[in-house]
Design a protein around this motif. Structure first.
Motif, PDB file in Angstrom:
ATOM      1  N   PHE A  65      -9.728   2.330  -7.265  1.00 14.16           N
ATOM      2  CA  PHE A  65      -8.567   1.959  -8.058  1.00 14.16           C
ATOM      3  C   PHE A  65      -7.687   0.957  -7.320  1.00 14.16           C
ATOM      4  O   PHE A  65      -7.711   0.885  -6.090  1.00 14.16           O
ATOM      5  N   PRO A  66      -6.878   0.210  -8.080  1.00 15.12           N
ATOM      6  CA  PRO A  66      -5.848  -0.615  -7.456  1.00 15.12           C
ATOM      7  C   PRO A  66      -4.625   0.266  -7.188  1.00 15.12           C
ATOM      8  O   PRO A  66      -4.259   1.090  -8.031  1.00 15.12           O
ATOM      9  N   LEU A  67      -4.023   0.111  -6.034  1.00 15.52           N
ATOM     10  CA  LEU A  67      -2.796   0.851  -5.751  1.00 15.52           C
ATOM     11  C   LEU A  67      -1.706   0.308  -6.666  1.00 15.52           C
ATOM     12  O   LEU A  67      -1.441  -0.897  -6.672  1.00 15.52           O
ATOM     13  N   GLN A  68      -1.104   1.186  -7.471  1.00 13.70           N
ATOM     14  CA  GLN A  68      -0.057   0.772  -8.397  1.00 13.70           C
ATOM     15  C   GLN A  68       1.188   1.606  -8.154  1.00 13.70           C
ATOM     16  O   GLN A  68       1.136   2.836  -8.256  1.00 13.70           O
ATOM     17  N   TRP A  69       2.269   0.942  -7.856  1.00 13.76           N
ATOM     18  CA  TRP A  69       3.504   1.616  -7.517  1.00 13.76           C
ATOM     19  C   TRP A  69       3.254   2.713  -6.478  1.00 13.76           C
ATOM     20  O   TRP A  69       3.725   3.838  -6.604  1.00 13.76           O
ATOM     21  N   TYR A  70       2.428   2.357  -5.493  1.00 14.33           N
ATOM     22  CA  TYR A  70       2.150   3.208  -4.333  1.00 14.33           C
ATOM     23  C   TYR A  70       1.428   4.500  -4.689  1.00 14.33           C
ATOM     24  O   TYR A  70       1.538   5.510  -3.995  1.00 14.33           O
ATOM     25  N   THR A 107      -7.707  -1.111  -3.687  1.00 17.96           N
ATOM     26  CA  THR A 107      -7.343  -2.513  -3.558  1.00 17.96           C
ATOM     27  C   THR A 107      -5.827  -2.625  -3.652  1.00 17.96           C
ATOM     28  O   THR A 107      -5.181  -1.844  -4.357  1.00 17.96           O
ATOM     29  N   THR A 108      -5.290  -3.592  -2.912  1.00 14.88           N
ATOM     30  CA  THR A 108      -3.845  -3.823  -2.953  1.00 14.88           C
ATOM     31  C   THR A 108      -3.575  -5.308  -3.145  1.00 14.88           C
ATOM     32  O   THR A 108      -4.366  -6.148  -2.719  1.00 14.88           O
ATOM     33  N   GLY A 109      -2.474  -5.601  -3.774  1.00 11.04           N
ATOM     34  CA  GLY A 109      -2.041  -6.993  -3.857  1.00 11.04           C
ATOM     35  C   GLY A 109      -1.511  -7.448  -2.512  1.00 11.04           C
ATOM     36  O   GLY A 109      -1.759  -8.563  -2.078  1.00 11.04           O
ATOM     37  N   GLY A 110      -0.808  -6.560  -1.843  1.00 10.28           N
ATOM     38  CA  GLY A 110      -0.201  -6.897  -0.564  1.00 10.28           C
ATOM     39  C   GLY A 110      -1.213  -7.056   0.547  1.00 10.28           C
ATOM     40  O   GLY A 110      -2.313  -6.521   0.497  1.00 10.28           O
ATOM     41  N   THR A 111      -0.813  -7.780   1.553  1.00  7.73           N
ATOM     42  CA  THR A 111      -1.660  -8.019   2.717  1.00  7.73           C
ATOM     43  C   THR A 111      -1.631  -6.816   3.653  1.00  7.73           C
ATOM     44  O   THR A 111      -0.724  -5.986   3.585  1.00  7.73           O
ATOM     45  N   GLY A 119       6.532  -2.233   8.072  1.00 11.30           N
ATOM     46  CA  GLY A 119       6.137  -3.434   7.331  1.00 11.30           C
ATOM     47  C   GLY A 119       6.894  -3.520   6.014  1.00 11.30           C
ATOM     48  O   GLY A 119       7.790  -2.725   5.734  1.00 11.30           O
ATOM     49  N   ALA A 120       6.514  -4.454   5.185  1.00 14.09           N
ATOM     50  CA  ALA A 120       7.227  -4.708   3.929  1.00 14.09           C
ATOM     51  C   ALA A 120       7.265  -3.489   3.009  1.00 14.09           C
ATOM     52  O   ALA A 120       8.223  -3.324   2.251  1.00 14.09           O
ATOM     53  N   VAL A 121       6.239  -2.633   3.049  1.00 12.62           N
ATOM     54  CA  VAL A 121       6.247  -1.444   2.195  1.00 12.62           C
ATOM     55  C   VAL A 121       6.518  -0.156   2.989  1.00 12.62           C
ATOM     56  O   VAL A 121       6.500   0.932   2.418  1.00 12.62           O
ATOM     57  N   ASN A 122       6.743  -0.300   4.287  1.00  4.69           N
ATOM     58  CA  ASN A 122       7.186   0.788   5.174  1.00  4.69           C
ATOM     59  C   ASN A 122       6.163   1.858   5.529  1.00  4.69           C
ATOM     60  O   ASN A 122       6.423   2.662   6.410  1.00  4.69           O
ATOM     61  N   GLU A 127      -0.855   6.938   4.530  1.00  6.82           N
ATOM     62  CA  GLU A 127       0.290   7.738   4.080  1.00  6.82           C
ATOM     63  C   GLU A 127       0.381   7.774   2.555  1.00  6.82           C
ATOM     64  O   GLU A 127       0.679   8.822   1.972  1.00  6.82           O
ATOM     65  N   PHE A 128       0.114   6.657   1.897  1.00  3.19           N
ATOM     66  CA  PHE A 128       0.149   6.637   0.436  1.00  3.19           C
ATOM     67  C   PHE A 128      -0.955   7.499  -0.169  1.00  3.19           C
ATOM     68  O   PHE A 128      -0.811   8.002  -1.285  1.00  3.19           O
ATOM     69  N   LEU A 129      -2.062   7.669   0.554  1.00  2.00           N
ATOM     70  CA  LEU A 129      -3.194   8.436   0.041  1.00  2.00           C
ATOM     71  C   LEU A 129      -3.164   9.915   0.418  1.00  2.00           C
ATOM     72  O   LEU A 129      -4.102  10.649   0.111  1.00  2.00           O
ATOM     73  N   ARG A 130      -2.110  10.374   1.045  1.00  2.00           N
ATOM     74  CA  ARG A 130      -2.018  11.787   1.436  1.00  2.00           C
ATOM     75  C   ARG A 130      -2.245  12.750   0.275  1.00  2.00           C
ATOM     76  O   ARG A 130      -2.924  13.768   0.443  1.00  2.00           O
TER      77      ARG A 130
END
Length: 185
Positions: A65-70, A107-111, A119-122, A127-130
């Motif tokens: 999946f694409p990461l959407q709103w984290y 997949t992410t839009g961000g680098t 970083g820009a998303v902290n 951590e987002f996938l916990r």
């Protein structure tokens, strides 16, 4: 040979550059079944019995999946809520997924440099996938290292760090190799 179920959850797959390239790379693998949730359930009426049966017959479950709103796209979250039920995935008698492996493919839009502490998303991708990792743990599954492709900003934005078509192709080949190696192990 081990069987792989790649559950694709992209709300706009037709416009996807990254996920389409990844799917193209694995679709010819004989041990991989690609299961597109948004195509299968355009009205969001998930057939729980069919989904549970698919899970029973595969060794590695890939959530692509694409990461959407984290987080995961909404239909994938609904799929998890509807399919991973008490008595099937956890709780009394809920042993259907024990010992199976779960691997997020994100997949992410961000680098990649955006997904680091400070970083820009902290936060990191890990951590987002916990919540997915804990879901796997709770269901007795083996959580595998996520496969992540960063930098999929639309080309028209000309954002520094956007992945090139050649780099995306290389990532897709790495993904194909990973699933082929798994299925042959």
């Amino acid at each position: 040979m081990k069987n792989v179920l790649a559950i694709l959850a992209h709300p706009n797959f037709a416009e996807s550059r990254g996920n389409k390239t990844l799917v193209d790379a694995i679709q010819a693998l004989p041990s991989v079944k690609i299961h597109n949730l948004y195509e299968r359930y355009p009205n969001w009426q998930i057939d729980v019995q069919v989904e549970q049966e698919l899970l029973r017959h595969h060794d590695l479950i890939v959530l692509q999946f694409p990461l959407q709103w984290y987080s995961v796209p909404p239909l994938l979250k609904k799929w998890m809520d509807d399919v991973l039920t008490y008595g099937f995935a956890f709780g009394t008698g809920g042993t259907a997924l024990q010992g199976k492996e779960l691997m997020p493919v994100v997949t992410t839009g961000g680098t990649s440099d955006m997904y680091v502490a400070g970083g820009a998303v902290n936060f990191t991708i890990s951590e987002f996938l916990r919540p997915i990792q804990q879901t796997a743990n709770y269901c007795g599954m083996i959580y595998k290292t996520p496969f992540t492709v960063h930098g999929l900003f639309p080309k028209v934005l000309e954002v520094p760090g956007t992945i090139t078509d050649e780099q995306m192709f290389e990532e897709a080949q790495r993904y194909q190799h990973l699933l082929r190696q798994y299925s042959e192990s």
